[in-house]
Design an enzyme around this catalytic site. Sequence first.
Site, short mmCIF file in Angstrom:
data_model
loop_
_atom_site.label_atom_id
_atom_site.label_comp_id
_atom_site.label_asym_id
_atom_site.label_seq_id
_atom_site.Cartn_x
_atom_site.Cartn_y
_atom_site.Cartn_z
N ALA A 129 130.97 -36.60 41.95
CA ALA A 129 129.63 -36.04 41.74
C ALA A 129 128.69 -36.63 42.78
O ALA A 129 128.93 -37.72 43.29
CB ALA A 129 129.13 -36.35 40.33
N ALA A 130 127.65 -35.88 43.08
CA ALA A 130 126.64 -36.37 44.01
C ALA A 130 125.28 -36.25 43.33
O ALA A 130 124.90 -35.16 42.91
CB ALA A 130 126.66 -35.57 45.30
N SER A 132 121.01 -37.95 42.79
CA SER A 132 119.79 -38.09 43.59
C SER A 132 119.76 -39.38 44.40
O SER A 132 119.18 -39.42 45.48
CB SER A 132 118.56 -38.02 42.68
OG SER A 132 118.66 -38.95 41.63
N LEU A 133 120.38 -40.46 43.90
CA LEU A 133 120.33 -41.75 44.59
C LEU A 133 121.68 -42.21 45.12
O LEU A 133 121.72 -43.09 45.99
CB LEU A 133 119.77 -42.83 43.66
CG LEU A 133 118.40 -42.58 43.03
CD1 LEU A 133 117.96 -43.78 42.22
CD2 LEU A 133 117.37 -42.26 44.10
N VAL A 136 129.22 -40.46 43.51
CA VAL A 136 130.20 -41.04 42.60
C VAL A 136 131.62 -40.65 43.05
O VAL A 136 131.89 -39.49 43.34
CB VAL A 136 129.97 -40.57 41.15
CG1 VAL A 136 130.97 -41.23 40.21
CG2 VAL A 136 128.54 -40.89 40.72
N LYS A 150 129.82 -45.59 41.77
CA LYS A 150 128.61 -44.98 42.33
C LYS A 150 128.18 -45.78 43.55
O LYS A 150 127.94 -46.98 43.47
CB LYS A 150 127.49 -44.93 41.29
CG LYS A 150 126.24 -44.24 41.82
CD LYS A 150 125.31 -43.75 40.71
CE LYS A 150 124.68 -44.87 39.92
NZ LYS A 150 123.61 -44.37 39.04
N ASP A 282 116.23 -39.96 31.60
CA ASP A 282 116.65 -38.97 32.60
C ASP A 282 117.67 -38.04 31.94
O ASP A 282 118.87 -38.13 32.19
CB ASP A 282 117.26 -39.68 33.82
CG ASP A 282 117.44 -38.72 35.00
OD1 ASP A 282 117.03 -37.54 34.89
OD2 ASP A 282 118.00 -39.14 36.04
#
Length: 434
Positions: A129-130, A132-133, A136, A150, A282
Amino acid sequence: MASDSDDTLPPQGRFTRMRKLAGLSMQVGADVLKSGAKRLAGGTPDLLSKGAAEKLVSTLGELKGAAMKLGQALSMDPDLLTPEVRQVLARLQNQAPAMSYDMVARVVRQELGAAPEDAFREFSREPLAAASLGQVHRAVLPDGRPVAVKVQYPGIADSMAHDMENLGMVVKTVGKASRLMDGSAYFQEFRDELLLELDYRREASLAEGFARSVASLEDLYVPAVIASHSTGRVLTLELLEGPTLKDWVVTGASNDERFRVSRQLIRATYGPFFGAGEIHADPHPGNFLVMPDGRLGLLDFGSIKRFSPRFVAANRRMFQQAMRLETVDVLPLSREVGFTVELPDEEAAELIREVLHIAGRPMRLSPYDYASCEIPRDMRGHFTRHAPRFLKIKPPPEAVMFFRSTGGLAQNLRLIGAHGDFRGVFLEMAERLG
């Protein structure tokens, strides 16, 4: 994967990022104006075309950081966009242009003192996964345990700082030009919380604390932190299996399954808040996993917000009174939460009572159908109709993250669209408080 080049890094420099956002806003703004003209002429009701949404995803995904978080928030509001456009924007929830494997390896080497292939038995070159910061990757520890690693984007700390400077300038300018309420304190709260997310050591500590907060809620699960492979810019957690909430909702789950997951989301929000004074702030659908054993897996702990005892205690009493269907003495409780009020008491109380009345429908009515839930629309209408007066009712800065969490919960529940005894779910939470 792309080669190791500057193209895989978030654009650097305050004015570079401002220029990209300015160009995007002109393109998207033109699209919105065009759709507005079509609506007036009786044509399409779309706020944003699919083409403009694609541009939005491309630019915000490239910028990452605070800009990408904004896109994630937009994709959660079903009243603003068509399902087709929301589906495009939803790619920002756990997908973004990937940074190259060479760059990932460089960060891992700098942080862990060894290349990924040496620090782990296995390390996938393709991202899981990609966000915002950070990005992964799936990996396997030397002892055979599967993990999610991450890795923070290089330069994202500077990018976030530049975004916050630009946004801060906008907040200050809008407040002065429009003579609206000074939003500086709220922006400062939001800014401080976002910048704290850059420290993965802090996130590891928050994840461990949140695991303790939900330990008594056995249908929720927080992955274990692997301290030996975690640093300021690399965070290694136990790998959880299962689709994210955004992928799960399109699988055709039965109403019973949707109600079960909805109940888990409510417990994941209010359980830690009332029990330990903290909340997951979040709540976009990429941060929840529907695990094969029926538990709800929680992800991304950089935005865990801890509240003052006063804020929690007053909200707890307000919640208990609402669940007992008692008349809530809203003004004293609101002031105890930390609100300041510059309106006559009865006028302010009437406005706040209506907010609680709208938000409290699932706590009052049974059964309740989230598929036809109009709480966000009605809340937006209430605030719009009384905007000048609401500017004189000022919540405490810490409420920003509370509203972010509970607002996101409402959007997720509407996304799932379950029908059932939600009052009973909230009563469960009230009974846990004694």
